[in-house]
Design a protein around this motif. Structure first.
Motif, PDB file in Angstrom:
ATOM      1  N   SER A 226     -35.013  25.357  17.807  1.00 54.56           N
ATOM      2  CA  SER A 226     -33.621  23.930  16.740  1.00 54.56           C
ATOM      3  C   SER A 226     -32.981  22.757  17.460  1.00 54.56           C
ATOM      4  O   SER A 226     -33.117  21.812  17.031  1.00 54.56           O
ATOM      5  N   ALA A 227     -32.337  23.564  18.615  1.00 57.86           N
ATOM      6  CA  ALA A 227     -32.707  22.197  19.265  1.00 57.86           C
ATOM      7  C   ALA A 227     -33.814  21.436  19.536  1.00 57.86           C
ATOM      8  O   ALA A 227     -33.067  20.383  19.916  1.00 57.86           O
ATOM      9  N   GLU A 228     -34.194  22.034  20.146  1.00 56.76           N
ATOM     10  CA  GLU A 228     -35.446  20.898  20.962  1.00 56.76           C
ATOM     11  C   GLU A 228     -36.437  20.641  20.018  1.00 56.76           C
ATOM     12  O   GLU A 228     -37.192  19.456  19.974  1.00 56.76           O
ATOM     13  N   ARG A 229     -36.457  21.008  18.192  1.00 59.02           N
ATOM     14  CA  ARG A 229     -37.039  20.135  17.510  1.00 59.02           C
ATOM     15  C   ARG A 229     -36.175  19.089  17.568  1.00 59.02           C
ATOM     16  O   ARG A 229     -36.505  18.198  16.945  1.00 59.02           O
TER      17      ARG A 229
ATOM     18  N   GLU B  81     -37.008  15.068  17.606  1.00 59.17           N
ATOM     19  CA  GLU B  81     -36.791  13.942  16.457  1.00 59.17           C
ATOM     20  C   GLU B  81     -35.531  12.476  17.034  1.00 59.17           C
ATOM     21  O   GLU B  81     -36.173  11.893  16.452  1.00 59.17           O
ATOM     22  N   ALA B  82     -34.970  13.073  17.972  1.00 53.81           N
ATOM     23  CA  ALA B  82     -33.920  12.017  18.165  1.00 53.81           C
ATOM     24  C   ALA B  82     -34.504  11.182  19.258  1.00 53.81           C
ATOM     25  O   ALA B  82     -34.665   9.525  18.926  1.00 53.81           O
TER      26      ALA B  82
ATOM     27  N   ILE C  49     -46.004  16.902  17.721  1.00 52.28           N
ATOM     28  CA  ILE C  49     -45.989  18.321  17.113  1.00 52.28           C
ATOM     29  C   ILE C  49     -44.883  18.919  17.915  1.00 52.28           C
ATOM     30  O   ILE C  49     -44.491  18.602  18.813  1.00 52.28           O
ATOM     31  N   THR C  50     -43.301  19.258  16.920  1.00 55.99           N
ATOM     32  CA  THR C  50     -42.999  20.462  16.986  1.00 55.99           C
ATOM     33  C   THR C  50     -42.747  21.578  17.946  1.00 55.99           C
ATOM     34  O   THR C  50     -44.444  21.968  17.685  1.00 55.99           O
ATOM     35  N   VAL C  51     -42.053  22.139  18.481  1.00 52.77           N
ATOM     36  CA  VAL C  51     -42.196  23.999  18.989  1.00 52.77           C
ATOM     37  C   VAL C  51     -43.144  24.906  17.335  1.00 52.77           C
ATOM     38  O   VAL C  51     -43.784  25.238  18.299  1.00 52.77           O
TER      39      VAL C  51
END
Length: 270
Positions: A76-79, A83-84, A155-157
């Motif tokens: 969640s933190a990586e996502r 996004e940030a 691409i997200t993790v």
């Protein structure tokens, strides 16, 4: 029969006899009254040891649950970080301005006080007329807002982990997003030329401009797309087997789609 086979057979029989003797000795020891108390103590220790192992197993299970929760939190933190970073790179060039500045407010308040002073001295000048004396600023010509160019988000993790293993192979998360950045670079380079006035272009840019128009089809109208020639023109990315493997991942994650026609593959940004 060889001597070595006979020796092995004798050794095997002797081991069996030894095990039988030990079993008989242990059975006899267990029947002695003096050793029964010792056996009870051993049994009690075994029960305590069993309870301790159960507690350790429960602790291990709790640690496993905690580890899984930490993994979810990390994803969640990586996502959120991705996004940030995307928001930081895509800040709108024009933000809304305040409707009334502090200078306008001060001007209005000063004009009101001046109108009151004039009315006291017997003059018939009104506050509205006083405010009309101030010359309004000349309206500036509205500047043309730059046209937005659509780019594919990274691409997200979580998305990368959902990609089937046969599709990923040995590709890494960073390699896939590096291709996304290069494709966005090609898209920006292409559409900056398309959005320029034709008179301001040099000969090379005009050749690219006409090629871009020839590659347009009814299926790509209003879409942002590139072809392999654009990737070679604006980036150092190699269009090889690995590139096409990453394209499969990008199509799976709905970042690009293909439009084929006239012996040309167009990669449309989703």
């Amino acid at each position: 029969m060889a001597s070595s086979d006979l020796e092995d057979l004798c050794f095997h029989i002797n081991m069996k006899i030894s095990n039988i003797k030990k079993s008989l000795q242990l059975r006899n020891i267990g029947q002695e009254p003096s050793l029964k108390s010792m056996l009870c103590k051993i049994g009690h220790e075994m029960v305590l040891l069993h309870d301790l192992l159960n507690k350790m197993e429960m602790e291990v299970q709790q640690q496993e649950k905690l580890k899984n929760l930490l993994k979810d939190l990390q994803k969640s933190a990586e996502r959120d970080q991705n996004e940030a970073q995307h928001l930081r790179k895509n800040i709108p060039p024009h933000l809304p301005k305040p409707t009334q500045s502090w200078k306008d407010r001060e001007l209005c308040s000063s004009s009101l006080t001046d109108g009151l002073e004039l009315s006291i001295t017997g003059l018939t000048v009104k506050c509205e007329e006083q405010t009309k004396v101030v010359e309004p600023e000349r309206a500036k010509k509205p500047t043309k807002e730059p046209r937005l160019i659509k780019e594919a988000p990274l691409i997200t993790v979580e998305e990368f982990e959902s990609v089937p293993a046969y599709m990923k192979g040995r590709l890494t998360y960073n390699q896939v997003n590096a291709v996304v950045k290069d494709m966005n670079k090609a898209v920006v380079g292409k559409y900056k030329i398309l959005h320029q006035p034709l008179k301001s272009m040099n000969a090379a840019a005009r050749n690219l401009y006409h090629r871009f128009l020839e590659e347009e089809t009814k299926d790509t109208k209003g879409e942002f797309f590139i072809v392999e020639a654009d990737i070679k023109e604006f980036t150092q990315l190699k269009v090889d087997k690995r590139f096409h493997g990453i394209l499969n991942i990008l199509r799976h994650c709905q970042r690009v789609r293909e439009v084929r026609g006239s012996r040309l593959v167009r990669y449309v940004i989703c």
